[in-house]
Design an enzyme around this catalytic site. Structure first.
Site, PDB file in Angstrom:
ATOM      1  N   CYS A   1      -3.817   2.814  -3.897  1.00 15.56           N
ATOM      2  CA  CYS A   1      -2.691   3.163  -3.025  1.00 15.56           C
ATOM      3  C   CYS A   1      -1.526   2.215  -3.221  1.00 15.56           C
ATOM      4  CB  CYS A   1      -3.080   3.170  -1.547  1.00 15.56           C
ATOM      5  SG  CYS A   1      -4.418   4.256  -1.163  1.00 15.56           S
TER       6      CYS A   1
ATOM      7  N   HIS B   1       0.888  -1.147   0.000  1.00 12.48           N
ATOM      8  CA  HIS B   1       0.000   0.000   0.000  1.00 12.48           C
ATOM      9  C   HIS B   1       0.936   1.209   0.000  1.00 12.48           C
ATOM     10  CE1 HIS B   1      -3.112   2.521   1.986  1.00 12.48           C
ATOM     11  NE2 HIS B   1      -3.979   1.581   1.655  1.00 12.48           N
TER      12      HIS B   1
ATOM     13  N   LYS C   1     -12.117  -3.090   8.395  1.00  9.53           N
ATOM     14  CA  LYS C   1     -12.109  -4.069   7.300  1.00  9.53           C
ATOM     15  C   LYS C   1     -12.579  -5.438   7.777  1.00  9.53           C
ATOM     16  CE  LYS C   1      -8.805  -1.528   4.576  1.00  9.53           C
ATOM     17  NZ  LYS C   1      -7.433  -1.330   4.116  1.00  9.53           N
TER      18      LYS C   1
HETATM   19  C1  LIG Z   1      -6.481  -0.492   4.214  1.00  8.14           C
HETATM   20  C2  LIG Z   1      -5.071  -0.851   4.280  1.00  8.14           C
HETATM   21  C3  LIG Z   1      -4.166  -0.100   5.054  1.00  8.14           C
HETATM   22  C4  LIG Z   1      -4.564   1.169   5.765  1.00  8.14           C
HETATM   23  O1  LIG Z   1      -5.514   0.942   6.748  1.00  8.14           O
HETATM   24  P1  LIG Z   1      -6.133   2.177   7.547  1.00  8.14           P
HETATM   25  O2  LIG Z   1      -7.313   1.613   8.248  1.00  8.14           O
HETATM   26  O3  LIG Z   1      -6.498   3.213   6.523  1.00  8.14           O
HETATM   27  O4  LIG Z   1      -5.067   2.667   8.482  1.00  8.14           O
HETATM   28  C5  LIG Z   1      -2.875  -0.537   5.112  1.00  8.14           C
HETATM   29  N1  LIG Z   1      -2.464  -1.632   4.465  1.00  8.14           N
HETATM   30  C6  LIG Z   1      -3.297  -2.370   3.716  1.00  8.14           C
HETATM   31  C7  LIG Z   1      -2.798  -3.599   3.034  1.00  8.14           C
HETATM   32  C8  LIG Z   1      -4.628  -2.006   3.587  1.00  8.14           C
HETATM   33  O5  LIG Z   1      -5.456  -2.733   2.834  1.00  8.14           O
END
Ligand SMILES: *Cc1c(COP(=O)(O)O)cnc(C)c1O
Length: 404
Positions: A362, A121, A224
């Site tokens: 990202c 990311h 998530k």
């Molecule tokens: C979503 C994500 C992040 C960032 O998570 P946040 O909740 O925005 O801090 C970091 N790494 C991966 C692989 C992600 O999918």
């Protein structure tokens, strides 16, 4: 038995319409939807026992503190950490990564090396670049292969006695590749390096065991995994959490006395400055309960079924290219149609009620590798259905016909 129709009733948002069509939510890799039990736990907190924790002797404060610490224990149990104080509650994965990166600035010396993967990311590459600038350490990158896997032979060559820290995501958010983290961790340990695993994208699909993995750090976000936004955790081995200095609180700005006597004294409080997202942490615990009740084995095998079904259907469409073709994938599909910009597809299918992500996710270095501006990413959760995938395919065909 896994009953998806019954599960869908737990998610109020899945009933809504978007642009006059039933919502098909395939952007789970960006954030998952929230079951009623999690929503209710937040309402319950604010309705019945909202108070600051670890501070008051009064009843509400004790109730809030108990619920907060109980959530920490649920998280400990879920990840199989040895001690509950090895679970640091954060605002999310980004916070967890920065906590470690900042801590390592007092450990690293010029000439030390940090290894990250090409599948990261991109907002998570920045903390390591900042750390290297500050300390004079070098950043090395494990390259990827055309299938979207990490090149482990190249990793072997990068490792040396200079390697102090390895940072890899468990599952790639852009491609869905499940990385061989146990192998990566074991190899790093042969050189005495610590390993931080970004579990943000793995934890919705897999139940990790941090003791079995033997990683030094593992971090994820609640939003998530059916929890609320702005909450997450980082697991750290006790000896490493003791080794790292506190992250927040301004370091030098805090007088020694305050520092020693108050919140920072012991783990985990050393890393939990300020009032946390109390309701969010409690809801995080409820989200894990909810998912464990369904069972991660069930979730994983059902999602794999969805992945297989969607991949097969997509490959029947002309001019499609799927990026990330590892055999070890979570339920994420990144793809494009030749000659059509992903954004155009995304906007048309939104009109048909379908939520997918378009863009670089990202993960710009991955897009650069494939020489594309971005992809369309469909990411599935255990509450999605094959019927939704059928709608999605129909919508893609319509969009493609309009744009070709
Ligand atoms: C979503 C994500 C992040 C960032 O998570 P946040 O909740 O925005 O801090 C970091 N790494 C991966 C692989 C992600 O999918």
């Amino acid at each position: 038995m896994f009953d998806v129709e019954k599960i869908r009733k737990d998610f109020p948002i899945l009933n809504r319409e978007v642009n006059g069509k039933p919502l098909v939510y395939f952007d789970n890799a960006a954030t998952s939807q929230t079951p009623i039990a999690v929503i209710e736990s937040i309402v319950d907190y604010y309705s019945n026992y909202n108070a600051n924790i670890h501070r008051g002797v009064h009843t509400l404060s004790q109730e809030a503190t108990n619920a907060f610490e109980k959530a920490r224990q649920k998280i400990q149990k879920h990840f199989n950490a040895k001690e509950s104080y090895e679970i640091i509650l954060t605002s999310g994965t980004t916070h967890g990564i920065n906590l470690v990166a900042s801590g390592f600035s007092s450990i690293l010396e010029k000439g030390d090396e940090i290894i990250v993967s090409a599948l990261e990311h991109h907002s998570n590459i920045v903390p390591w670049q900042m750390l290297c600038e500050k300390t004079g350490a070098l950043l090395k990158v494990i390259p990827m292969t055309p299938k979207g896997e990490l090149d482990i032979t190249a990793y072997d060559e990068l490792l040396s006695s200079n390697t102090k820290l390895v940072f890899v995501n468990h599952v790639s958010n852009a491609l869905g590749t499940i990385n061989p983290i146990k192998e990566i961790i074991d190899k790093a340990h042969q050189y005495g390096a610590a390993v931080l695993i970004d579990g943000a994208q793995a934890t919705p699909h897999i139940k990790p065991d941090v003791q079995e993995l033997d990683c030094e750090f593992y971090t994820c976000s609640a939003h998530k995994i059916c929890g609320p936004t702005g909450v997450g955790m980082i697991y750290g081995k006790e000896e490493w959490l003791n080794k790292l200095p506190p992250y927040q609180g301004g370091g030098e700005m805090i007088s020694e006395v305050t520092f020693e006597k108050t919140t920072y004294a012991d783990l985990p409080h050393k890393f939990e400055a300020g009032t946390p997202n109390i309701a969010g942490v409690i809801a995080f615990g409820v989200a894990l309960d909810y998912m464990n009740q369904i069972g991660f084995d069930q979730i994983e095998s059902y999602e794999q079924e969805l992945l297989k079904y969607a991949t097969k259907k997509l490959l029947e469409i002309d001019d499609i290219v799927i990026y990330g073709t590892s055999e070890n994938k979570a339920a994420v599909i990144s793809f494009n149609f030749e000659g059509i910009h992903p954004y155009d597809i995304g906007s048309i299918i939104d009109k048909l009620g379908i939520a997918v992500r378009t863009g670089h996710h990202c993960a710009q270095p991955i897009m650069d590798y494939y020489k594309i501006p971005g992809t369309i990413r469909a990411s599935f959760a255990f509450y999605n259905t094959k019927k939704e995938i059928d709608h999605f395919i129909e919508a893609l065909l319509r969009a493609k016909a309009m744009l070709s």
